[in-house]
Motif scaffolding. Structure first.
Motif: not given
Length: 516
Positions: A268, A271-272, A276, A278-280, A376-377
């Protein structure tokens, strides 16, 4: 991370057994240690005594520490097993023990042998046998195994099917250490029943009652003044308790134990930090390893929910790059990874017009229609150069919109495509710790593959380069003449004297040795 922050983190550590990982300013693990009491042990680093600082190696280690992580364990034995796991994975600069290939002992109980026996091994194989361990106390384990063999009168001879011939050279039956099923003292069925009883004890069935009976025997021996037998029983009890002390087996994945590593929170936080939405959940990280020009390799490790997903790891031998060129190597591995994902996604032809390939693959992944879930990343080990190389190949296969970042090791800077200024995160942040973990895991996996290929090459003899050399001929030549240098001094007649080698082959081989 500043030293006061390190002291605050140390003071928050529990009075519990565990393992700690010391890291330098680049995030690399420089030392792994274990402790019966984490808080007390960490005080040696962050509130050292004058005596501690007298050791120059310890001074250098303390000066290099920029951050640290720790894991709590249930016992000192678990801490020892976890410490060994991490030392073998990271090979820290300041550790000496456990850096070799040796592992803690396991107990192996075969399932297909007619007259099975328990044996000590160091590697767990997929051979259908039952394995117990690993065990941290080698001497206690050896004594325990000897005691179990005597108690249940199990055979210890190395033969798979012992018979009359092997019995002639064995005295275990005479001193009543073995039930001698090889000559029919008991039937094979009765022997296997005894063996299964011993295996059930190792599995924990009836262990408390067994130890209680052993304690009663010890006290009875002491009361009857048989102190020698009482001492043997006392030692056996102590060894059995050490061996049977519960300990979890730690696999290659990061253990889910209490400590400073909190994958969900770190995810989390990442992501901040990266902005992003939402978290990857799925992250893939790439690293290139070119310790020499002989073997240039790459690794891809995948983290799911902030934790290693070992089954999804991939390793690559770089094929199309001459010499050491990290950028070209990164090009190749990115192209091979994501071109394959696109190739295997059969539903890609149904992509709506105007929708990007990455967005469509994400939708297919959510619907369970994609054979490989796209990440996602994507993380590459390196800075602007590696980012540019990766982005070029992603654009070439039609996936330029995959979220992509690079982590430069020198100053722990995070680079983004089309941005010149890197992002710098504090060493104490969970976001950077997670980035370091996935980058270090990719680095470890790539280096291990390079070392594996190097060891294989060392094992390959120079004789393999001779046309017509077979494994059998090579073994025959080396068994007779020992070394390649010794072979060079021999004549064709010497080679032809060996079974299976013709005169014509021997002459060609002797001529080749002179030329090479």
């Amino acid at each position: 991370m500043e030293k006061p922050s390190l002291k605050e983190q140390w003071r928050a550590a529990p009075h519990r057994p565990g393992v700690y990982l010391m890291k330098d300013s680049s995030g690399s693990v420089v030392y792994v240690g274990k402790a019966k009491d984490l808080k007390r042990r960490l005080s040696n680093y962050f509130s050292p005594t004058r005596q501690t600082l007298e050791n120059h190696k310890t001074r250098a280690l303390i000066a290099s520490i920029a951050s640290f992580d720790y894991y709590e364990t249930r016992s000192d034995q678990e801490a020892l097993l976890l410490e060994q796991k991490y030392i073998k994975e990271y090979r820290p600069r300041y550790n000496v023990q456990f850096r070799d290939d040796k592992r803690f002992f396991l107990l192996r109980a075969p399932t297909g042998d007619p007259l099975p026996r328990l044996s000590l091994v160091r590697l767990r194989k997929n051979d259908g046998a039952r394995y117990f361990g690993p065990f941290a106390h080698a001497s206690a384990l050896r004594e325990t195994l000897e005691w179990i063999n005597r108690r249940f009168r199990l055979r210890t001879c190395p033969f798979r099917r012992p018979g009359e011939e092997e019995y002639k050279h064995c005295h275990a039956d005479v001193i009543q250490y073995c039930s001698a099923p090889c000559v029919g003292r008991i039937s094979a069925g009765e022997y296997r029943t005894q063996f299964e009883t011993a295996v059930q004890l190792l599995q924990g069935k009836g262990r408390r009652e067994f130890l209680g009976e052993l304690g009663d025997e010890m006290r009875a021996a002491a009361e009857s003044l048989d102190f020698e037998r009482a001492a043997r029983l006392r030692d056996a009890l102590e060894n059995l308790r050490k061996t049977f002390e519960p300990a979890r087996r730690f696999t290659k994945a990061a253990p889910d134990l209490p400590g400073t590593v909190r994958p969900d929170e770190d995810l989390a936080d990442l992501a901040r930090a990266l902005g992003l939405p939402k978290p990857p959940v799925i992250m893939e990280c790439f690293d290139i390893s070119n310790l020499s020009s002989n073997h240039i390799v790459a690794s891809m490790v995948r983290f799911t929910n902030g934790r290693p997903d070992n089954a999804a790891y991939r390793r690559y031998r770089i094929r199309g790059v001459e010499g050491q060129n990290d950028f070209a190597s990164m090009n190749e591995v990115i192209r091979r990874r994501y071109a394959r994902i696109l190739r295997e996604s059969e539903a890609l032809h149904a992509k709506p017009e105007g929708m990007g390939a990455y967005e469509w693959l994400k939708r297919l992944s959510l619907e369970g229609k994609a054979p490989i879930t796209v990440p996602d990343l994507v993380v590459v080990d390196g800075g602007k150069g590696q980012i540019s190389a990766a982005l070029e190949e992603l654009a070439g296969v039609g996936l330029a919109d995959i979220p992509l970042i690079g982590l430069a090791k020198q100053n722990e800077e995070i680079y983004f495509p089309h941005r010149s200024d890197p992002l710098r995160l504090g060493h104490e942040t969970g976001a950077l710790k997670l980035m370091q973990r996935i980058r270090d895991e990719a680095h470890r996996f790539a280096n291990n593959y390079n070392e594996l290929l190097t060891r294989r090459r060392v094992r390959e003899s120079r004789l393999d380069a001779f046309p017509g050399m077979t494994q059998k001929r090579k073994e025959l030549l080396l068994a007779r003449f020992k070394t390649v240098n010794a072979l060079r001094t021999k004549s064709p007649e010497d080679f032809a004297a060996l079974p299976g080698i013709s005169r014509r082959w021997a002459e060609r081989f002797a001529a080749w040795l002179k030329e090479n």
